[in-house]
Design a protein around this motif. Structure first.
Motif, PDB file in Angstrom:
ATOM      1  N   UNK A 261       7.562  -6.733   0.852  1.00 31.61           N
ATOM      2  CA  UNK A 261       8.371  -7.101   0.018  1.00 31.61           C
ATOM      3  C   UNK A 261       8.781  -8.361  -0.435  1.00 31.61           C
ATOM      4  N   UNK A 262       7.702  -8.615  -0.678  1.00 30.64           N
ATOM      5  CA  UNK A 262       7.803 -10.522  -1.091  1.00 30.64           C
ATOM      6  C   UNK A 262       7.012 -10.323  -2.480  1.00 30.64           C
ATOM      7  N   UNK A 263       5.778  -9.502  -2.136  1.00 24.22           N
ATOM      8  CA  UNK A 263       4.850  -8.472  -3.558  1.00 24.22           C
ATOM      9  C   UNK A 263       6.212  -7.938  -4.550  1.00 24.22           C
ATOM     10  N   UNK A 264       6.959  -6.996  -4.727  1.00 23.84           N
ATOM     11  CA  UNK A 264       7.734  -6.137  -4.654  1.00 23.84           C
ATOM     12  C   UNK A 264       9.045  -6.854  -5.571  1.00 23.84           C
ATOM     13  N   UNK A 265       9.586  -8.415  -5.923  1.00 18.14           N
ATOM     14  CA  UNK A 265       9.146  -8.461  -6.461  1.00 18.14           C
ATOM     15  C   UNK A 265       9.379  -8.612  -7.555  1.00 18.14           C
ATOM     16  N   UNK A 266       7.903  -8.951  -8.180  1.00 14.52           N
ATOM     17  CA  UNK A 266       7.732  -9.159  -9.821  1.00 14.52           C
ATOM     18  C   UNK A 266       6.827  -8.250  -9.841  1.00 14.52           C
ATOM     19  N   UNK A 267       6.157  -7.050  -8.612  1.00 14.83           N
ATOM     20  CA  UNK A 267       5.092  -6.067  -9.309  1.00 14.83           C
ATOM     21  C   UNK A 267       5.601  -4.811  -9.825  1.00 14.83           C
ATOM     22  N   UNK A 268       6.465  -4.760 -11.046  1.00 19.97           N
ATOM     23  CA  UNK A 268       6.643  -4.019 -11.753  1.00 19.97           C
ATOM     24  C   UNK A 268       6.760  -3.245 -12.602  1.00 19.97           C
ATOM     25  N   UNK A 269       5.324  -3.491 -12.661  1.00 17.14           N
ATOM     26  CA  UNK A 269       4.270  -2.886 -13.800  1.00 17.14           C
ATOM     27  C   UNK A 269       3.124  -1.719 -13.204  1.00 17.14           C
ATOM     28  N   UNK A 270       2.758  -1.283 -11.864  1.00 18.39           N
ATOM     29  CA  UNK A 270       1.620  -1.028 -11.411  1.00 18.39           C
ATOM     30  C   UNK A 270       1.488   0.663 -11.402  1.00 18.39           C
ATOM     31  N   UNK A 271       0.666   1.137 -11.381  1.00 15.39           N
ATOM     32  CA  UNK A 271       0.426   1.669 -12.622  1.00 15.39           C
ATOM     33  C   UNK A 271      -1.317   2.548 -10.984  1.00 15.39           C
ATOM     34  N   UNK A 272      -1.220   2.082 -10.151  1.00 20.15           N
ATOM     35  CA  UNK A 272      -1.987   2.297  -9.243  1.00 20.15           C
ATOM     36  C   UNK A 272      -1.860   1.776  -7.740  1.00 20.15           C
ATOM     37  N   UNK A 273      -1.025   2.401  -7.044  1.00 19.81           N
ATOM     38  CA  UNK A 273      -1.259   1.701  -5.802  1.00 19.81           C
ATOM     39  C   UNK A 273      -1.698   2.735  -4.331  1.00 19.81           C
ATOM     40  N   UNK A 274      -2.562   2.178  -3.472  1.00 19.43           N
ATOM     41  CA  UNK A 274      -3.525   2.365  -2.930  1.00 19.43           C
ATOM     42  C   UNK A 274      -3.567   1.638  -1.489  1.00 19.43           C
ATOM     43  N   UNK A 275      -2.738   1.920  -0.229  1.00 16.12           N
ATOM     44  CA  UNK A 275      -3.023   1.605   0.950  1.00 16.12           C
ATOM     45  C   UNK A 275      -4.676   2.941   2.086  1.00 16.12           C
ATOM     46  N   UNK A 276      -5.290   2.082   2.689  1.00 16.83           N
ATOM     47  CA  UNK A 276      -5.960   2.729   2.494  1.00 16.83           C
ATOM     48  C   UNK A 276      -6.461   2.278   4.284  1.00 16.83           C
ATOM     49  N   UNK A 277      -6.658   2.865   5.470  1.00 17.70           N
ATOM     50  CA  UNK A 277      -7.712   2.597   6.681  1.00 17.70           C
ATOM     51  C   UNK A 277      -6.615   1.574   7.249  1.00 17.70           C
ATOM     52  N   UNK A 278      -5.177   1.248   6.819  1.00 20.68           N
ATOM     53  CA  UNK A 278      -4.154   0.494   7.969  1.00 20.68           C
ATOM     54  C   UNK A 278      -3.402   0.520   8.603  1.00 20.68           C
ATOM     55  N   UNK A 279      -2.904   0.173   9.239  1.00 17.91           N
ATOM     56  CA  UNK A 279      -2.154  -0.002  10.321  1.00 17.91           C
ATOM     57  C   UNK A 279      -0.766  -0.766  10.201  1.00 17.91           C
ATOM     58  N   UNK A 280      -0.974  -1.738   9.436  1.00 16.95           N
ATOM     59  CA  UNK A 280      -0.058  -3.408   9.758  1.00 16.95           C
ATOM     60  C   UNK A 280       0.974  -2.288   9.144  1.00 16.95           C
ATOM     61  N   UNK A 281       1.333  -1.458   7.743  1.00 10.25           N
ATOM     62  CA  UNK A 281       1.847  -1.653   7.021  1.00 10.25           C
ATOM     63  C   UNK A 281       2.870   0.004   7.618  1.00 10.25           C
ATOM     64  N   UNK A 282       3.939  -0.019   7.556  1.00 12.90           N
ATOM     65  CA  UNK A 282       4.385   1.271   7.584  1.00 12.90           C
ATOM     66  C   UNK A 282       5.335   1.945   6.095  1.00 12.90           C
ATOM     67  N   UNK A 283       5.691   2.750   5.909  1.00  9.14           N
ATOM     68  CA  UNK A 283       6.151   3.568   5.181  1.00  9.14           C
ATOM     69  C   UNK A 283       7.040   2.701   4.506  1.00  9.14           C
ATOM     70  N   UNK A 284       8.289   2.322   4.624  1.00  9.74           N
ATOM     71  CA  UNK A 284       9.052   1.828   4.486  1.00  9.74           C
ATOM     72  C   UNK A 284       8.241   0.781   3.515  1.00  9.74           C
ATOM     73  N   UNK A 285       7.910  -0.417   4.230  1.00  9.93           N
ATOM     74  CA  UNK A 285       7.457  -1.158   3.642  1.00  9.93           C
ATOM     75  C   UNK A 285       6.095  -1.032   1.691  1.00  9.93           C
ATOM     76  N   UNK A 286       5.564   0.585   2.290  1.00 10.58           N
ATOM     77  CA  UNK A 286       4.756   1.052   1.090  1.00 10.58           C
ATOM     78  C   UNK A 286       5.484   1.646   0.301  1.00 10.58           C
ATOM     79  N   UNK A 287       7.212   1.935   0.438  1.00 12.67           N
ATOM     80  CA  UNK A 287       8.113   2.917  -0.652  1.00 12.67           C
ATOM     81  C   UNK A 287       8.349   1.246  -1.521  1.00 12.67           C
TER      82      UNK A 287
END
Length: 479
Positions: A261-287
């Protein structure tokens, strides 16, 4: 005409070909002695191959002769070698032979029949310390670095060294660091790391944060560290970042939804987003990050499987219809994700730019509850499969190839082929052998080849889509 008078593109190609030829002909393995004796011991020494020489060492050896020719070639060789730096943690203490550090002398070593060995100790952080000293002493060497990759360093000392090395590399584009750097780094450290609006160099292009469970002593030290999160400070700006990957699972101050959520405040130009092999981030966090970069996002890889044994990621508090959100990302072209539910709306927008393989893993259908009737669920599934086929056909008309796989109810659905892959042994028993009437051998199977997590290894069959829905309607297969 002197060779250095050639156009730079031609001279670079000549030197590159020479370096690659030297690398192919050079020493590619290191050698040692087994069980070198401790003082006062007598033991028979056996020569053995220790392992392949690291890629960066091979590149350095391959340009040895080139570096000695002239200043211009020396500068090219430095750029060639320092472009990518890979730092790995040394294991520490070991017994090893009196082996020369010059790999060119290996042939003479092989002729030596008597080689004394000694119990020695190597600083596990020695290479990292040497790199930091080099870049501080010779800034021009650091200016050649485009990619840095660190593996196995998770202490406060090494995090400080990593951040020092990163701060020296103004032209850095790709960076892979342990997640502990996020937990121990200061605001100034992360401003240098992201390098946005600092007045020197260019912003970081790609950031990978890797995590793993730590030994008890390192985990305890990390838990006691009270460094405030740099992400909370407005000066830490992710707007220059084009690629973000978070890989690996840990129990010790893991990356979580709050961080995203804190990263999303400024991460407005991402082209590639990759979450692999972890269970500490929910779908809402990814969104949260998907929404922040909705205008630019092209690749979404959301495969949060891990050793925890979960089947699908925790959804979290989702305040938007996932299918509608994903289908209206204007630049999206490559999609693989796990979501709590899905429906035909995911494939309803025929103007998307999707291509290649699209994989969606889900646990349920949108707007379906425990009280929802079976026939309603079946109709929603038919709508989803038809929408997927329409989208595939629309992309084909535009000259693009698209395949869609849906992972649901322990099966894999291929709408284009109207096939369902799965283990139907229980359904065959429930139907007293009446079903399936026709089947074919499946080329897919449990996770490892299919993406279906935590199923027993075994052979799968493939049946027709309508035949599978018929078995569902007769309660031989449960949704």
């Amino acid at each position: 005409m002197h060779i250095n008078d050639l156009p730079s593109e031609i001279l670079t190609d000549i030197l590159l070909r020479a370096a690659r030829a030297n690398q192919a002909e050079g020493e590619s393995f290191t050698y040692g002695l087994s069980q070198a004796p401790l003082p006062g011991e007598r033991a028979k020494l056996t020569k053995y191959v220790r392992g392949p020489v690291a890629t960066d060492s091979l590149r350095w050896d391959a340009t040895r002769a080139i570096r000695e020719v002239c200043h211009e070639w020396h500068q090219w060789a430095l750029e060639y070698n320092f472009e990518r730096i890979f730092e790995r943690r040394w294991r520490g203490a070991e017994r090893w032979a009196d082996l020369t550090m010059s790999r060119r002398s290996y042939q003479f070593y092989e002729m030596n029949q008597i080689g004394p060995g000694h119990a020695v100790y190597r600083d596990p952080f020695g290479s990292l310390k040497h790199t930091d000293r080099l870049f501080n002493a010779v800034p021009t060497a650091a200016n050649h670095v485009r990619r840095l990759w660190f593996n196995g360093f998770h202490t406060a000392e090494t995090d400080k060294l990593i951040l020092s090395v990163v701060a020296s590399c103004d032209a850095l584009e790709f960076l892979s660091v342990p997640w502990t750097v996020l937990r121990r780094g200061s605001v100034d450290d992360w401003v240098d790391l992201l390098n946005v609006n600092t007045g020197h160099g260019k912003p970081l292009h790609s950031l990978e944060l890797t995590a793993q469970c730590l030994p008890a002593d390192q985990a305890g030290a990390l838990e006691k560290d009270a460094t405030p999160s740099p992400l909370e400070h407005p000066a830490v700006d992710f707007s220059g970042l084009k690629r973000l990957k978070i890989f690996g699972n840990t129990l010790h101050k893991p990356i979580c939804d709050e961080d995203l959520t804190l990263i999303a405040r400024t991460a407005t130009n991402l082209k590639i987003l990759d979450f692999t092999n972890l269970s500490t981030i929910s779908v809402a966090g990814m969104l949260a990050l998907v929404k922040a970069s909705s205008r630019t996002l092209q690749v979404l890889e959301h495969s949060p499987r891990s050793d925890d044994g979960f089947y699908h990621p925790f959804p979290g508090h989702i305040d938007a219809h996932v299918c509608t959100l994903i289908s209206h990302l204007p630049q999206m072209r490559d999609l693989s994700m796990s979501v709590p539910y899905m429906c035909a709306r995911l494939f309803a927008n025929l103007e998307v730019k999707w291509s290649g393989e699209c994989q969606v893993r889900t646990t349920d259908i949108c707007h379906c509850f425990a009280s929802t009737g079976l026939h309603t669920r079946m109709e929603k599934l038919r709508e989803m499969f038809n929408a997927a086929r329409d989208l595939i056909a629309a992309r084909r008309r535009m000259g693009h190839s698209l395949s869609i796989e849906i992972f649901f109810a322990g099966c894999i659905f291929e709408p284009e082929k109207r096939l369902v892959h799965g283990d139907f042994a229980l359904a065959e028993i429930s139907s007293s052998g009446q079903w399936p009437a026709s089947r074919q051998s499946s080329t897919k199977g449990p996770y490892g080849t299919s993406g279906v997590y935590e199923k027993e290894e075994g052979s799968w069959d493939a049946v027709g889509e309508e035949e599978w829905l018929g078995a569902v309607g007769r309660h031989w297969i449960s949704l």
